[in-house]
Design an enzyme around this catalytic site. Structure first.
Site, PDB file in Angstrom:
ATOM      1  N   CYS A  77       0.837  -1.212   0.000  1.00 41.39           N
ATOM      2  CA  CYS A  77       0.000   0.000   0.000  1.00 41.39           C
ATOM      3  C   CYS A  77       0.868   1.256   0.000  1.00 41.39           C
ATOM      4  O   CYS A  77       0.542   2.250  -0.650  1.00 41.39           O
ATOM      5  CB  CYS A  77      -0.918   0.018   1.213  1.00 41.39           C
ATOM      6  SG  CYS A  77      -2.018  -1.407   1.324  1.00 41.39           S
TER       7      CYS A  77
HETATM    8  C1  BEZ Z   1       0.596  -4.591   1.797  1.00 41.96           C
HETATM    9  O1  BEZ Z   1       0.099  -3.519   1.496  1.00 41.96           O
HETATM   10  O2  BEZ Z   1       1.789  -4.803   1.710  1.00 41.96           O
HETATM   11  C2  BEZ Z   1      -0.259  -5.711   2.261  1.00 41.96           C
HETATM   12  C3  BEZ Z   1      -1.442  -5.458   2.921  1.00 41.96           C
HETATM   13  C4  BEZ Z   1      -2.206  -6.508   3.364  1.00 41.96           C
HETATM   14  C5  BEZ Z   1      -1.788  -7.811   3.134  1.00 41.96           C
HETATM   15  C6  BEZ Z   1      -0.623  -8.061   2.442  1.00 41.96           C
HETATM   16  C7  BEZ Z   1       0.164  -7.014   2.002  1.00 41.96           C
END
Ligand code: BEZ
Length: 211
Positions: A45
């Site tokens: 994210c």
């Molecule tokens: C991420 O944004 O890295 C992420 C968020 C939730 C689960 C897996 C990865």
């Protein structure tokens, strides 16, 4: 019922990192990109929101505004923005909706319980000036999106809304396009003065008409 293409995008009022947003007022007469991410302070994210900040001018060129949403509270978004700016070498320049009560997430069906009961999946909704949903895509948490694809779709949506054309596989701005089957050859002569190549009667390829 789940939102489908062509539906009116639900309106809402929400707290964001840029103040209270009344969605329709905020959209104005332009295009909107509403996208969800699973959670603040997560790696994928962080890269996605950094990239969206870097692409803001590209969205603006297309008369499109971007807005992000997750179920995290406002204070969390505000703290996380510092990390995004530092690590992605940018300045987050678009609002993040704080949706701890899941109002927006539920309105748009962004929580998919078989993926996660508690967080939003990676949804993208492209909304046209008529407030109708023009594109929906859904990615899982572990796969970051390609926001150049969102820009590419915006280009296609804006072209195909104004001309009787469709864009073929892997099309990019400037590439040849396809005359829609509903246009007869007779009508196409007036609409497409640059002419076309008919590979089949239903497969007529013409230069992009607005260039
Ligand atoms: C991420 O944004 O890295 C992420 C968020 C939730 C689960 C897996 C990865």
């Amino acid at each position: 019922m789940a939102i489908q293409l062509g539906d009116i995008a639900p309106d809402f009022t929400a707290d964001t990192t840029e103040g209270t947003v009344d969605f329709y007022d905020w959209l104005g007469d332009g295009w909107g990109v509403l996208f969800s991410h699973p959670a603040d302070f997560t790696p994928v994210c962080t890269t996605e929101l950094g990239m969206v900040a870097k692409l803001k001018d590209e969205f603006a060129k297309r008369n499109a505004k971007v807005i992000a949403v997750s179920v995290d509270p406002l204070e969390s978004h505000q703290a996380w923005i510092g990390d995004i700016n530092d690590t992605q070498h940018t300045n987050v320049n678009f609002p993040l909706i704080a949706d701890p009560d899941r109002k927006v997430a539920d309105l748009y069906g962004m929580i998919h319980p078989n993926a996660s009961d508690t967080t939003t999946v990676r949804s993208v909704f492209l909304i046209g000036p008529d407030k109708k949903v023009k594109l929906m895509i859904t990615y899982p948490a572990a796969t970051g999106r390609n926001f150049n694809e969102i820009l590419r779709v915006l280009d296609s949506l804006q072209l195909t809304a104004n001309y009787s054309v469709a864009t073929p596989v892997n099309w990019n701005q400037g590439d040849d396009v396809i005359i829609v089957p509903a246009v007869s050859d007779e009508a196409a002569k007036a609409k497409f003065p640059k002419g076309w190549k008919a590979e089949r009667p239903y497969l007529r390829v013409t230069p992009q008409p607005n260039l």
